[in-house]
Design a protein around this motif. Sequence first.
Motif, short mmCIF file in Angstrom:
data_model
loop_
_atom_site.label_atom_id
_atom_site.label_comp_id
_atom_site.label_asym_id
_atom_site.label_seq_id
_atom_site.Cartn_x
_atom_site.Cartn_y
_atom_site.Cartn_z
N VAL A 1 1.14 -1.46 0.19
CA VAL A 1 0.09 -0.20 -0.08
C VAL A 1 0.88 1.19 -0.30
N GLU B 1 -1.63 2.15 -5.02
CA GLU B 1 -1.58 3.97 -4.51
C GLU B 1 -3.01 4.42 -4.40
N HIS C 1 1.71 9.99 4.78
CA HIS C 1 0.68 10.24 4.88
C HIS C 1 -0.43 8.30 5.52
N SER D 1 7.04 20.50 4.50
CA SER D 1 7.99 21.13 4.70
C SER D 1 7.71 21.46 3.01
N ARG E 1 4.83 16.15 2.69
CA ARG E 1 4.62 16.02 4.34
C ARG E 1 5.80 14.68 4.26
N CYS F 1 11.58 8.13 8.10
CA CYS F 1 12.60 8.31 6.79
C CYS F 1 12.95 10.05 7.84
N CYS G 1 15.29 5.03 1.84
CA CYS G 1 13.43 4.24 1.33
C CYS G 1 13.78 3.39 0.14
C1 FAD Z 1 9.48 19.01 0.72
C2 FAD Z 1 10.21 17.36 0.89
C3 FAD Z 1 11.76 17.82 0.58
C4 FAD Z 1 12.63 17.37 0.78
N1 FAD Z 1 14.09 16.45 0.62
C5 FAD Z 1 14.23 15.35 0.75
C6 FAD Z 1 15.63 15.41 0.20
O1 FAD Z 1 16.02 16.62 -0.06
N2 FAD Z 1 16.48 14.04 0.29
C7 FAD Z 1 15.88 13.06 0.99
O2 FAD Z 1 16.40 12.41 1.22
N3 FAD Z 1 14.47 12.82 1.45
C8 FAD Z 1 13.85 13.97 2.08
N4 FAD Z 1 11.98 14.17 1.80
C9 FAD Z 1 12.50 12.59 2.24
C10 FAD Z 1 11.71 12.16 1.10
O3 FAD Z 1 10.64 12.68 0.10
C11 FAD Z 1 10.51 11.39 1.91
O4 FAD Z 1 11.31 10.34 2.70
C12 FAD Z 1 10.68 10.04 0.51
O5 FAD Z 1 9.93 10.18 -0.15
C13 FAD Z 1 9.35 9.01 1.55
O6 FAD Z 1 9.00 8.17 0.23
P1 FAD Z 1 7.71 7.37 0.77
O7 FAD Z 1 7.22 6.30 -0.18
O8 FAD Z 1 7.66 5.86 2.70
O9 FAD Z 1 6.67 7.49 1.29
P2 FAD Z 1 5.74 8.82 0.08
O10 FAD Z 1 6.40 9.00 -1.12
O11 FAD Z 1 5.10 9.57 0.59
O12 FAD Z 1 4.76 7.25 -0.19
C14 FAD Z 1 3.45 7.72 0.31
C15 FAD Z 1 2.21 6.97 -0.76
O13 FAD Z 1 1.76 6.68 -0.05
C16 FAD Z 1 0.23 6.70 -0.69
N5 FAD Z 1 -0.75 6.64 0.51
C17 FAD Z 1 -1.27 6.83 1.54
N6 FAD Z 1 -2.46 6.32 2.22
C18 FAD Z 1 -2.87 5.73 0.79
C19 FAD Z 1 -4.44 4.55 1.03
N7 FAD Z 1 -4.50 4.61 2.01
N8 FAD Z 1 -3.77 3.82 -0.01
C20 FAD Z 1 -3.03 3.54 -0.97
N9 FAD Z 1 -1.95 4.46 -1.27
C21 FAD Z 1 -1.83 5.46 -0.11
C22 FAD Z 1 -0.28 8.87 -1.33
O14 FAD Z 1 -0.77 8.55 -1.86
C23 FAD Z 1 1.83 8.09 -1.04
O15 FAD Z 1 1.78 8.25 -2.59
C24 FAD Z 1 11.78 15.40 0.97
C25 FAD Z 1 10.25 15.54 1.81
C26 FAD Z 1 9.85 16.49 1.93
C27 FAD Z 1 8.07 16.38 1.79
#
Ligand code: FAD
Length: 426
Positions: A37, A61, A239, A256, A339, A363, A371
């Motif tokens: 998910v 997604e 999220h 952010s 976020r 993270c 990740c």
């Molecule tokens: C503004 C900003 C700047 C950043 N800059 C950096 C950087 O320069 N370098 C770095 O290393 N890190 C950076 N980060 C952190 C980095 O972006 C995150 O750590 C990383 O992208 C997280 O990836 P993720 O897949 O865990 O989460 P996400 O990319 O947030 O993915 C989570 C997904 O889950 C989906 N979702 C939620 N609930 C449900 C549901 N019930 N059913 C299906 N889907 C769902 C959401 O729609 C989303 O697409 C930054 C973050 C932000 C917000």
Amino acid sequence: MPSWPDTPPSPLWQRLSRESFTAPKLTEATRADAVVVGGGITGLSTALSLRERGLSVILLEAVTIGAGASGRANGQVIGTLTRMPPDQIREKIGQPFLDLVAGSADRLFALVERFNIDCDARRSGWLQPAHSAGRAKRAAGLAAGWARAGADTQALSREDVTDLIGAPGYQGGWLHRGGGHINPYAFTLGLARGVAGEGVQIFEHSPALGLQRAGEDWRVTTPEGEVRARYVVLATAAHTGDLWPGLAQSLVPVTSYQTATAPLGALADQILPGDQAFSDTRQDLRYMRKDREGRLVSGAALAVQIGAKFRLPRAVRRRLGELFPALSKAQMPEFWGGRIGMTTDRLPHLHRTDDGLAAFVGCNGRGLGLCCAMGPLLADAVTGLPEEDLALKPQPIRRLPLHFFVKRFARMILPWLRWQDSREVK
Ligand SMILES: Cc1cc2nc3c(=O)[nH]c(=O)nc-3n(C[C@H](O)[C@H](O)[C@H](O)COP(=O)(O)OP(=O)(O)OC[C@H]3O[C@@H](n4cnc5c(N)ncnc54)[C@H](O)[C@@H]3O)c2cc1C
């Protein structure tokens, strides 16, 4: 209220992306060995690792691939944790997790190469300038510590940093040559393309709304379909909703904001001439990187969010202007936010049950490489690898006391962090 993003990912990264990816909506009842998910980097990397273990995998997604933090990040690839130095990671968490973190940027760039992802990947290094003499000493220690962990690093003098940034103002620092930067939205889309090519079935606009046991399996329901699977991984980061009771209350989502200059033309060659990604030692971090058209992409958090669209670009321009006076009147036409999932100990948290459910949160703003590296670990965790063989030990979910208030007022800590930065505390 839905927990998934309700605004589009970064308009800048979308415009600059040469990768594209779309997937259908789930509209039937189906089954797979595993369901993931969340279509960010964690979910995609985990889905890939599960597929490589020979499992059939479905990824759900809620919105579109890259809708979360992965499509909004600044794009810095950093092979370290936010706060804990390498020697402490070894001592408190263990050598295998230190190896995972130290190899996290390698894993990201290896995925770029493996799937030929067109995301302007630049492995030009990650630079951490020190804003005070105390932090410069600490930076030298970090360079040595990460070198012991196998990274290619260099401690930097004040003069080195001035040359690398193209401006004076910092007291020293260190360089991690394994880091760099990417267009994170393009990377995420390209990773989805690659992962789908390996046989993972991806569905967009398919939020997981329910998660229940159904005999030996889990049943994940979406508005128009359902998936039954033996294993479920929640990769929903900041999220995270209420699919797993207490998980959302174990972390603090912090907004952010990002902004960028217009393309800087010849001036871009004088700023960060070696094209490194830059994040300084402040707790209220100052950071920037260039994009392929010569914009300087930066950002910040705000204690008060009212009028962020107007106030944030001005605040960032002021900071950039302190370092590069030529930018003090620069236009900052780009704006977006995202976020970040923070944990109070600033460490990633792995959770699992003994009946095939796992999640990773925390993270702490440094997740692009991490990740990618968490994917294989989550695949190991959910499929039941014994705890002693996991690089990061699963822990029980701990709800934060007064989470409702902590979540809303966490950003009010910013003035305190700025005061600490100005006093060189720690
Ligand atoms: C503004 C900003 C700047 C950043 N800059 C950096 C950087 O320069 N370098 C770095 O290393 N890190 C950076 N980060 C952190 C980095 O972006 C995150 O750590 C990383 O992208 C997280 O990836 P993720 O897949 O865990 O989460 P996400 O990319 O947030 O993915 C989570 C997904 O889950 C989906 N979702 C939620 N609930 C449900 C549901 N019930 N059913 C299906 N889907 C769902 C959401 O729609 C989303 O697409 C930054 C973050 C932000 C917000």
